[in-house]
Design an enzyme around this catalytic site. Structure first.
Site, PDB file in Angstrom:
ATOM      1  NE  ARG A   1      -3.892  -1.920   2.356  1.00  0.00           N
ATOM      2  CZ  ARG A   1      -4.160  -2.817   3.297  1.00  0.00           C
ATOM      3  NH1 ARG A   1      -3.449  -2.854   4.399  1.00  0.00           N
ATOM      4  NH2 ARG A   1      -5.137  -3.688   3.140  1.00  0.00           N
TER       5      ARG A   1
ATOM      6  CE  LYS B   1       3.016 -20.947  11.394  1.00  0.00           C
ATOM      7  NZ  LYS B   1       3.982 -19.963  11.893  1.00  0.00           N
TER       8      LYS B   1
ATOM      9  CE  LYS C   1      13.884 -24.349   9.961  1.00  0.00           C
ATOM     10  NZ  LYS C   1      14.694 -23.193  10.290  1.00  0.00           N
TER      11      LYS C   1
ATOM     12  CG  HIS D   1       7.011 -24.911  11.599  1.00  0.00           C
ATOM     13  ND1 HIS D   1       6.760 -24.619  10.280  1.00  0.00           N
ATOM     14  CD2 HIS D   1       7.104 -23.709  12.229  1.00  0.00           C
ATOM     15  CE1 HIS D   1       6.696 -23.296  10.129  1.00  0.00           C
ATOM     16  NE2 HIS D   1       6.897 -22.730  11.298  1.00  0.00           N
TER      17      HIS D   1
ATOM     18  CE  LYS E   1       7.333 -17.803  19.506  1.00  0.00           C
ATOM     19  NZ  LYS E   1       8.372 -18.008  18.491  1.00  0.00           N
TER      20      LYS E   1
HETATM   21  C1  BG6 Z   1       7.539 -19.385  12.518  1.00  0.00           C
HETATM   22  C2  BG6 Z   1       6.805 -19.064  13.788  1.00  0.00           C
HETATM   23  O1  BG6 Z   1       6.715 -20.104  11.644  1.00  0.00           O
HETATM   24  O2  BG6 Z   1       8.685 -20.160  12.832  1.00  0.00           O
HETATM   25  C3  BG6 Z   1       7.697 -18.337  14.766  1.00  0.00           C
HETATM   26  O3  BG6 Z   1       5.672 -18.250  13.480  1.00  0.00           O
HETATM   27  C4  BG6 Z   1       8.961 -19.135  15.011  1.00  0.00           C
HETATM   28  O4  BG6 Z   1       7.017 -18.106  15.996  1.00  0.00           O
HETATM   29  C5  BG6 Z   1       9.612 -19.507  13.686  1.00  0.00           C
HETATM   30  O5  BG6 Z   1       9.840 -18.341  15.779  1.00  0.00           O
HETATM   31  C6  BG6 Z   1      10.785 -20.454  13.920  1.00  0.00           C
HETATM   32  O6  BG6 Z   1      11.467 -20.627  12.701  1.00  0.00           O
HETATM   33  P1  BG6 Z   1      13.014 -20.977  12.689  1.00  0.00           P
HETATM   34  O7  BG6 Z   1      13.323 -21.206  11.254  1.00  0.00           O
HETATM   35  O8  BG6 Z   1      13.721 -19.796  13.293  1.00  0.00           O
HETATM   36  O9  BG6 Z   1      13.169 -22.194  13.531  1.00  0.00           O
END
Ligand code: BG6
Length: 510
Positions: A64, A163, A197, A255, A354
């Site tokens: 935007r 996502k 990955k 994931h 986290k």
């Molecule tokens: C994202 C999540 O999909 O993946 C985050 O929304 C998370 O909360 C992240 O921190 C982790 O990804 P990576 O590649 O750093 O392990």
């Protein structure tokens, strides 16, 4: 524009094969946002440096914000410098990449800008056209509808979405319907960046390019499987999104389930998109469903309180999101089961959180113990073999085996790893997941993307857990930032006479 970015040695491994892609227009909606700046532009730049992008390929940023091409190029240049850090390409390389960038200011709800976007795309004629929706998910449907209305969704078009695809099964179906009303399934690329990955793909190499493991890959020889994705970071300014999501929706439903699928699936007949995704879907469909009593017994939710992360004092989640009453979980551990012949009776312990003690993501295959020991007790305990597939940091594979401790002193047994660190074996930094995934979209390879039925099957499994939690009246259990989560997560596995695998190296990782 600054002359060059600070430099780092060439990063392309000697074994890499760079196969150029056909020319394309890649339109990034949300081009001034976080995902585009932190991931997409740096990933495209690296592929450009590797000479994988044809010289006339174009990247069109749409957002935007009223910018012109030059202002967008300046923004992109700053994004590259921030994201790439110590890396240092020459000024010509940077200029060549920035020269591919164009910008159109447009809003899905307004008319401005769309004509210009159409003219820009039509000018390049018949070529691969990719729309990357790096926007809030609420815009996926309106943007697709707008692309159709403007006649931009051609037969060569592909659309990429990230996502969260919904927040439960019903909303995921709505999002999928809205995208599917414009694009056929074989043109829809749902990204789960974990699938890009390097080590995750290596899981397929490990399982299907070696004769050694597959005969043992079943309940006869495997005692249990652990999948851990632990982060030291907190919610990092994403509190608004995260508080509406929580660890189950943010990490587990996508994931971690994808990692579980690749670990548990049957060998596909080939690595084509159809075969791999069919096998992953069967795993999701075989997951034992949770009801209220199984959710109470087999899942643990946590929420971090103030503590210390990597030696620095950090606030608790409630303070970070500014809501003392929120019950959103920042940690989840659970015991999943796959009801099929290969896996019946083998628990899959999954956990993510986290502000945990260390950043580590790994899959641990814990084999069964030996049936009988020929050694005397003084030889020491005999530990069952563990195969550890480490996703990050320090990607690699370790197979923990028992050996004789060298030297005199009788038969003393000791557990040691056969240890392959990819960084020391290949001497290069793994490419970011987005590099691989973007190139796969441009090539039209959907293997590493989630199909609609997979996403919906994953929600079908997650929804009852979310409902059971909502109905239970309990909140998440508190844990201190910098710990391994609530003690109930340890009890979850110890109740079964097992412990979470703890690699000795974890203590040395930052
Ligand atoms: C994202 C999540 O999909 O993946 C985050 O929304 C998370 O909360 C992240 O921190 C982790 O990804 P990576 O590649 O750093 O392990």
């Amino acid at each position: 524009m600054p002359a060059s970015l600070p430099l780092q040695p060439a990063e392309t491994p000697v074994t890499a094969r760079i196969i150029p892609v056909d020319t394309f227009d890649l339109v990034v909606f949300g081009a001034t946002g976080d995902l585009a700046r932190r991931k997409l532009l740096p990933a495209l730049f690296r592929r450009c440096l590797s000479k994988q992008l044809p010289s006339d390929a174009r990247i069109v940023g749409v957002a935007r914000r009223p910018l012109d091409d030059d202002a967008f190029r300046a923004l992109a240049h700053t994004a590259l410098a921030d994201a790439i850090g110590a890396f240092s390409p020459g000024a010509d390389d940077v200029a060549r990449f920035l020269g591919r960038l164009h910008y159109v200011a447009a809003d899905p709800a307004a008319d401005d800008g769309w004509r210009r976007l159409a003219e820009l795309l039509q000018a390049s004629g018949d070529r691969t056209r990719v729309f990357y929706l790096a926007t809030a998910p609420e815009l996926f449907g309106p943007l697709c509808a707008r692309l159709a209305k403007e006649g931009l969704a051609s037969a060569q078009s592909r659309v990429v979405v990230e996502k969260p695809i919904g927040k439960d099964l019903r909303s995921a179906c709505e999002v999928n319907d809205a995208i599917g009303a414009v694009f056929p399934e074989n043109a829809i690329y749902r990204i789960d960046h974990y699938l890009g990955k390097e080590t995750v793909q290596n899981l397929m190499a490990l399982r299907f390019a070696n004769a050694l493991f597959e005969p043992l890959w079943n309940s006869t020889h495997i005692d249990h499987v652990e999948i851990t994705v632990a982060e030291t970071l907190g919610v990092e300014g994403r509190g608004d999104y995260y508080d509406r999501s929580g660890a189950l929706r943010d990490m587990m439903q996508n994931h971690i389930l994808q990692l579980l699928c690749l670990t548990a699936m049957e060998p596909p007949s080939s690595l084509g998109a159809g075969g791999v995704r069919d096998e992953k879907l069967k795993v999701l469909q075989a997951l034992q469903p949770f009801d209220a009593s199984r959710a109470a017994a087999l899942t643990v939710r946590g929420q971090y309180r103030a503590g210390s992360s990597s030696g620095v004092a950090v606030p608790g989640y409630l303070d970070e999101v500014g809501d003392p009453a929120t019950r959103t979980e920042t940690f989840v551990a659970l015991r999943a089961e796959i009801a099929n012949w290969r896996w019946a009776g083998v628990p899959f312990y999954l956990r993510t959180g986290k502000r945990l003690a260390q950043r580590v993501s790994e899959i641990v295959i814990a084999f069964r113990g030996i049936p009988h020991s020929v050694f005397e007790q003084r030889s020491g305990p005999i530990h069952a073999n563990h195969l550890v597939i480490r996703l990050q940091p320090d990607e690699g594979v370790k197979l923990w085996i028992m050996i004789k401790d060298p030297g005199p002193g009788g038969m003393r047994l000791r557990q040691m790893p056969l240890d392959m660190s990819f960084a020391s074996a290949f001497g290069f930094h793994n490419p970011d997941a987005y590099e691989r995934l973007l190139i796969d979209v441009l090539r039209g390879d959907q293997t590493l993307f989630m199909r609609r039925d997979e996403v919906e099957a994953a929600w079908r499994w997650a929804d009852p857990i979310l409902s059971a939690w909502a109905d239970s009246g309990d909140g998440p259990k508190a844990y201190s930032a910098g710990s391994w989560g609530p003690s109930a997560a340890v009890a979850l596995i110890e109740r079964d006479g097992r412990t979470w695998h703890q690699d000795a190296d974890w203590d040395n990782q930052g």
